[in-house]
Every structure is written in structure tokens, then in C-alpha cells.
Scaffold this active site. Structure first.
Site, PDB file in Angstrom:
ATOM      1  N   CYS A 240       0.819  -1.212   0.000  1.00 53.19           N
ATOM      2  CA  CYS A 240       0.000   0.000   0.000  1.00 53.19           C
ATOM      3  C   CYS A 240       0.850   1.258   0.000  1.00 53.19           C
ATOM      4  CB  CYS A 240      -0.927   0.006   1.210  1.00 53.19           C
ATOM      5  SG  CYS A 240      -2.225  -1.219   1.087  1.00 53.19           S
ATOM      6  N   GLU A 371      -2.478  -4.098  -6.077  1.00 52.98           N
ATOM      7  CA  GLU A 371      -3.822  -4.585  -5.720  1.00 52.98           C
ATOM      8  C   GLU A 371      -4.893  -3.490  -5.841  1.00 52.98           C
ATOM      9  OE1 GLU A 371      -3.154  -6.239  -1.644  1.00 52.98           O
ATOM     10  OE2 GLU A 371      -4.196  -4.467  -0.892  1.00 52.98           O
TER      11      GLU A 371
HETATM   12  O1  AHR Z   1       1.373  -6.609   3.288  1.00 50.19           O
HETATM   13  C1  AHR Z   1       0.583  -5.690   3.947  1.00 50.19           C
HETATM   14  C2  AHR Z   1      -0.425  -5.026   3.035  1.00 50.19           C
HETATM   15  O2  AHR Z   1      -1.314  -5.965   2.546  1.00 50.19           O
HETATM   16  C3  AHR Z   1       0.138  -4.404   1.796  1.00 50.19           C
HETATM   17  O3  AHR Z   1       0.592  -3.115   2.001  1.00 50.19           O
HETATM   18  C4  AHR Z   1      -1.028  -4.384   0.873  1.00 50.19           C
HETATM   19  O4  AHR Z   1      -0.630  -4.417  -0.474  1.00 50.19           O
HETATM   20  C5  AHR Z   1      -1.845  -5.568   1.297  1.00 50.19           C
HETATM   21  O5  AHR Z   1      -3.169  -5.243   1.454  1.00 50.19           O
END
Ligand code: AHR
Length: 651
Positions: A240, A371
Site C-alpha cells: 500500500c 492490488e
Molecule cells: O502486506 C501488507 C499489506 O497488505 C500491503 O501493504 C497491501 O498491499 C496488502 O493489502
């Protein structure tokens, strides 16, 4: 003996017994790692800087309780007095606007200055050297004597150094501090022992010994534990963090290179701060140091769909970079490829060379998006970036994105788009119960081999017990079996500082002085360090109670062409032992022995700070014969590495 390989004569399958049992090429890059600046993974973690908030850029935007003086204390212990203020009028660089102004009216007995408490204290070791540096701007006063010391909680000096600051305008001063006593939670004190007005910024302290001894380097013990996985690749900087909390928070790689005092710091989406001292140059360098291919992931021109806390109302926070700024954004993406791979004479290659790396970093993979919710806003921007990179750099393997779940709307839409554009690889993410992994071992059997390959960019079962790790191990034997369509996989997240975890579970936990690999870590390590590029089916035959593998177990045989070694893995997440037979006659001449490594124990066991070695891999040497039978215990991962290559070289 709980575990034993019984050597017996048994006739079994060879390499090419029938069409289904034919060896097949699998990805040489299957098992890697996922690094995200999450849970203090970078600042206060892998980045070896020991001073917290060194540039006074912390703010309530990072965390509502923080400001420029977080982790700092104004020091007037020797009855000195004056004023301290946070200023922005004449910084070292506009990218780094805040600094401290000390106006010392009376230096008292000890001087007036600042104290920093580090990240939960500053750990130091007797006999070691520490590289201190600071930017000072002497505005008034002549030749200011400055003392910098590491002290314990009672003020006892552990090591110190003194120098004189005289120059008007910002100047960097660097000193080495030799430490004479161990201390896990020291403080750094900087005192100025004269009247005068002085600007202070970029107060920094690194251990002299960093990983591979790079300046602005990484914490040696933590980096080594990561390196010991022997990952084939490393993804960075997230997660994220990559697409950020709103458009303004998108991670911009150009902000993270060049002199550290000129980098653009920013809020971390996980509610702390990014100094970006560990930036793109350092990421590339670390990948190179550990022999992992670098896999940078850039935002697809949109922010995280959960921006502004909107996950509560259905993840409606995705915003796109305005279209009139997208041309520049696309150019940033292209410039990253030049930064990594361009000649030192190119615009961006020259910046890499200036940082000390004239040779290219040989970037091969590039992720676009993390994602993301597959919306029109996303799709328009993804296509722009994808088309531009594909056209200018057909040699780069682009990784697309298919949402945060193993199925559902974004997954379907993301795959559809990948098919339409012929995206080479797509990034699937899933965090699930261990039972999910055991039930879904056939997930990739039916994937179309002629379409996009898969990168499982983030996955983990919810927990750090041996059972969790074994469910992952079983699944990973099936990833090897499907290694012709699954190109890459990385457990997530990688590291987390105890006391600052924003996400659990993680692969490795650490505090200021120690590193605690989980059981899941040892599973990942066994797979990555014992990876192959050819899958050899049909080499094992099971007998007894588990004559065919149910979904609580998995087995794989691979060959590593680089060494010629053959590796057998058997993962058993079930409560009964497995017996079987293997025939190695097709391999040809065998070495006399092989290395056997077993990870096993109580399925509920986990490694923790209190019990860091609850489950460790145990290695031994076994005698090898062409035909042998084995028994693996309940709740275990067994890896047998047969160094066939060594024999061949000796011939
Ligand atoms: O790995 C933790 C979080 O999980 C990451 O930042 C995100 O891409 C996913 O939702």
C-alpha cells in the site's frame, strides 16, 4: 530415532517414465521477498540510521502526536539558557524545510543543545565506532565548541567527540565516536559550549559497520538474516505504501534519490514517517548485494482505494493523478528504467553513477500498480503507463495487478485487462487461513499456460505457528509443480519492529538489538535456497497409510541447472507420518551422501522474542543410494539436497 531414511532397494519412476512425468522447465525466479516500509521496516528497521527524526520533519500529518521535536529534548542541564525554535526560513534545501535554531545566551557549565532518544533508545556496543554527522549554520558567535556524546539513562558517557563550528551558512560536520560500554538504550547529546545563534539539521548517527559497509547503509544483522533467505528477487517499496494515501502520498521514486538532505520526506501510509534515507538507490544496491533481482513496484497513476480510511465504506478512496499530469508521471516511470539500466552518460544513469554505481543495476521486472480497484480511472492510467513502457522497453517484464483477493470482482476485471493487453505477469495477493492454502493446492493446475504468468506478490497464512508455516510449505511444493505458470512468489510482509507492528503476521521480527526469524522464515529459506529451474515429476512413490498425498501434504523434486543439484522437498502438515520411496537411478552417478534438513515440532509452536529458537531447521548428512525409502514425521518439512553437480565437476 524420530526421523530416518531407510535405504532399501525399490524400483520407481525415472525422469521420463511417461509424458506426464516428463521434466519441465520452471521459473528460475520462483521464490523471493516482499519488502514494504511497514511496521518500521525502513526507518527504525533495515535503514541503519540510529537517530529518530534526524531532520525535524516529523509532523502531526504523520501521526497526530508528532511534531518537529518528537524524539528530541532541549538540553540545558548545566544551567545554560537561551531559546530553541523550529524554523523554515533558510533551510539546507527546500525539500527539507524544517531545522532547529538555537539562540544560546548563556552556555552554563555544560553547554546548551539537543538530546535524541533514537528508536526506543540507541543501541551501542563497546569497542565499536559510530559515524556521527550534522549540518550546522553558525549565524552569530565565533568558533562554537561542540561536543557530541552517547550517554546512558543516568548521563554516564559511553563515548564522545568534540569539534568546532565556525562557518556561516550550512556546513556538514562529521565525527567518529568510539564507544567504550555496551548499552541498548543510549541517547545522543549534542551540546554547544558558547554564546551564539546556530541552525541545526540532519543530525545523524550510523554504526561504522553496516551491511557490506556502505555509507548511508543498512543494519548489518537484519540485512544478513534477509540475505540468508537467498531470495531470487526482492519487491519494494510495498504494498500500500506504493500507491499511497491519496494522490499526494503516492511514493515517487525521484524523491528518494540523491543526497539524503535533499530528499523529499513524507508521511508513511502506516501512520508514521518516511525519511526515505533508504531510497531507490539503496534498494537497488541491497538487491545487488544479496543476489536478488530487483522488482520495484510503482503506482499505476492512482492512489490506494482505501485512502482516507474509506475501506470502511467500501474502498472508495481511489483517486487518479490528473490527466494533464499523467504525461510527466509516465515519463517518471521511463526515467526509472534509465536510472537502473541506462549508461552512466544518460541523464538518469548519470545520477546513479554519481551515487557510486556507474554500472547498470540490470532491472528486468517492473510492477505497475498494487492490488488496485480495477476502475475506469485505474484502467485509463494503467494502459498509458503499460503502453509507454512496453513500447520503449520491450525487454522489461511488466507486472500488472489483479486486486487484493484471490477471487472476486477486481480479480476478474484485472485478469481480463491483463489478457486484453497481453501483460506478461500479473500480481495476485492473498492472506488466508492455513486451511485455505491446503485446500487450494490445485489452484494453478488449470491456469492457461499461454497467457499471463503469475506473480504471487503477497501471501501468508494468518499466523506464525509451525502449522501455518507448513500449510505454506505444502502450498509452495505445488507452486514448484506449477512453476511453469507461477513465475514468482513472495511471502508478505517481510520484517516488523516489535512494539511498532501495523500488520501481523510477518516473516521476521526484530527490536533494536536482536532479530527473530519466525518458523515461516525457515520454510521460505528452505524453498528459496533450494530452488530449481527444472521440475522432475514422478520420482516419489508413497506407501502405507498415505499411499497418495492428500491435501495436507506436498512433495516436489527439482533440479538446479546452475549447480546440477537435485532437491527433494516433502511438506507434511498432517498428523501422521508419510512413508515413501524414491528412485534416483535416472540421475546417473550419485554422491555418497546428501544433506537432509528438517523443520518439525509441535504444530502450535512459534518462535518469539522469549523463545526465539522454538523451531529451527536441523541439518544432517545422510548416506545416499539410488533407490531408497523414507519416512517423514507428522508436521514437518523435509528437504534433501543432492549435490550431483559436485560429483560431475570432480570427474
Ligand atoms: O502486506 C501488507 C499489506 O497488505 C500491503 O501493504 C497491501 O498491499 C496488502 O493489502
Amino acid at each position: 530415532m524420530r526421523y530416518g531414511f531407510v535405504l532399501t532397494a525399490l524400483l520407481l519412476f525415472g525422469f521420463a517414465a511417461n509424458a506426464q512425468n516428463k521434466p519441465k522447465k520452471i521459473s528460475p525466479d520462483l521464490f523471493g521477498i516482499f519488502f514494504e516500509d511497514l511496521s518500521y521496516a525502513a526507518d527504525g528497521g533495515l535503514y541503519a540510521e540510529l537517530i529518530q527524526n534526524r531532520s525535524f520533519e516529523y509532523s502531526p500529518a504523520d501521526n497526530r502526536d508528532w511534531n518537529s521535536l518528537t524524539a528530541w529534548k532541549y538540553q540545558t542541564d548545566g544551567f545554560g539558557y537561551g531559546t530553541i525554535s523550529v524554523e523554515t526560513a533558510a533551510p539546507i534545501h527546500p525539500n527539507n524545510p524544517h531545522y532547529i535554531l538555537l539562540d544560546i545566551q548563556d552556555e552554563g557549565q555544560k553547554g546548551v543543545g539537543l538530546e535524541n532518544s533514537g528508536f526506543d533508545g540507541i543501541p551501542v556496543k563497546a569497542g565499536k565506532n559510530y559515524d556521527f554527522s550534522v549540518f550546522l549554520n553558525v549565524i552569530s558567535g565565533e568558533s562554537l565548541p561542540v561536543k557530541v556524546a552517547l550517554v546512558d539513562k543516568n548521563g554516564k558517557e559511553l563515548g564522545s567527540s568534540s569539534f568546532t563550528a565556525a562557518d556561516k551558512g550550512w556546513k556538514k560536520y562529521a565525527e567518529q565516536i568510539h564507544v567504550n560500554f555496551d548499552n541498548d538504550s543510549a541517547k545522543l547529546v549534542l551540546l554547544i559550549k558558547a554564546k551564539g545563534k546556530v541552525g541545526i539539521d540532519m543530525v545523524s548517527l550510523f554504526p561504522e559497520e553496516t551491511f557490506k559497509n556502505h555509507k548511508n547503509g543498512l543494519r548489518a544483522d537484519l540485512a544478513q538474516v534477509i540475505a540468508d533467505i537467498k531470495p531470487k528477487f526482492m519487491r519494494f517499496p510495498g504494498g500500500c505504501l506504493t500507491h499511497g494515501d491519496g494522490v499526494a502520498n503516492i511514493y515517487r521514486w525521484k524523491n528518494t534519490i540523491g543526497p539524503v538532505e535533499q530528499r523529499v520526506e513524507q508521511r508513511n501510509i502506516w501512520n508514521y514517517h518516511q525519511s526515505v534515507g533508504l531510497g531507490y538507490f539503496e534498494y537497488f544496491q541491497f538487491c545487488e548485494d544479496i543476489g536478488a533481482k530487483s522488482v520495484p513496484v510503482l503506482a499505476a497513476g492512482v492512489s490506494c482505494q482505501n485512502s482516507g480510511g474509506t475501506w470502511r465504506i467500501g474502498s472508495t478512496g481511489q483517486k487518479g493523478i490528473p490527466m494533464d499530469e499523467m504525461k510527466a508521471y509516465v515519463q517518471d516511470v521511463l526515467d526509472l528504467i534509465e536510472y537502473a539500466n541506462g549508461p552512466a552518460t544518460s541523464t538518469w544513469g548519470a545520477k546513479r553513477a554519481a551515487a557510486g554505481h556507474p554500472a547498470p543495476f540490470n532491472l528486468e521486472y517492473l510492477g505497475i500498480g498494487n492490488e488496485d480497484k480495477i476502475t475506469g480511472v485505474f484502467e485509463e492510467r494503467f494502459r498509458m503507463i503499460y503502453d509507454a513502457v512496453h513500447k520503449a522497453h520491450p525487454e522489461i517484464k511488466i507486472i500488472g495487478t489483479v486486486g487484493p483477493s484471490p477471487n472476486g470482482e477486481d480479480f476478474e476485471k484485472g485478469w481480463k485487462l491483463a489478457y486484453q493487453l497481453s501483460v506478461g505477469i500479473v500480481d495476485e495477493h492473498y492472506y488466508e487461513k492455513p486451511q485455505w492454502f491446503l485446500k487450494n493446492t490445485a489452484r494453478y493446475d488449470s491456469y492457461n499456460r499461454r497467457r499471463s504468468k503469475v506473480y504471487i506478490g503477497e501471501y501468508a497464512s494468518w499466523g506464525n505457528t509451525l502449522y501455518n508455516a507448513l500449510a505454506e510449505a505444502v502450498y509452495m511444493t505445488h507452486l514448484e509443480r506449477n512453476g511453469d505458470v507461477v513465475r514468482m512468489a513472495s511471502y508478505a510482509p517481510l520484517i516488523a519492529r516489535i512494539g511498532h507492528t501495523s500488520w501481523n503476521p510477518n516473516l521476521i521480527y526484530f527490536n533494536g538489538t536482536k532479530v527473530f526469524p519466525t518458523v515461516n522464515y525457515y520454510v521460505q529459506q528452505q524453498f528459496a535456497a533450494n530452488a530449481g529451474d527444472v521440475y522432475l515429476p514422478g520420482m516419489i512413490k508413497l506407501k502405507g497409510e498415505k499411499a497418495t498425498l492428500d491435501t495436507t501434504a506436498g512433495a516436489s523434486f527439482v533440479k538446479d541447472s546452475a549447480t546440477g543439484d537435485i532437491i527433494l522437498k516433502i511438506a507434511n502438515a498432517g498428523s501422521t507420518q508419510i512413508s515413501g520411496q524414491a528412485d534416483l537411478s535416472a540421475i546417473g552417478k550419485l554422491p555418497e551422501s546428501a544433506t537432509l534438513t528438517v523443520v518439525s515440532g509441535n504444530p502450535e509452536a512459534k518462535n518469539s522474542a522469549d523463545n526465539p529458537q522454538a523451531v529451527l531447521p536441523q541439518s544432517s548428512t545422510i548416506k545416499l543410494q539410488k533407490k531408497w525409502a523414507f519416512t517423514v514425521p507428522a508436521y514437518s518439512l523435509t528437504v534433501v539436497r543432492i549435490s550431483v553437480g559436485t560429483i560431475r565437476k570432480q570427474k
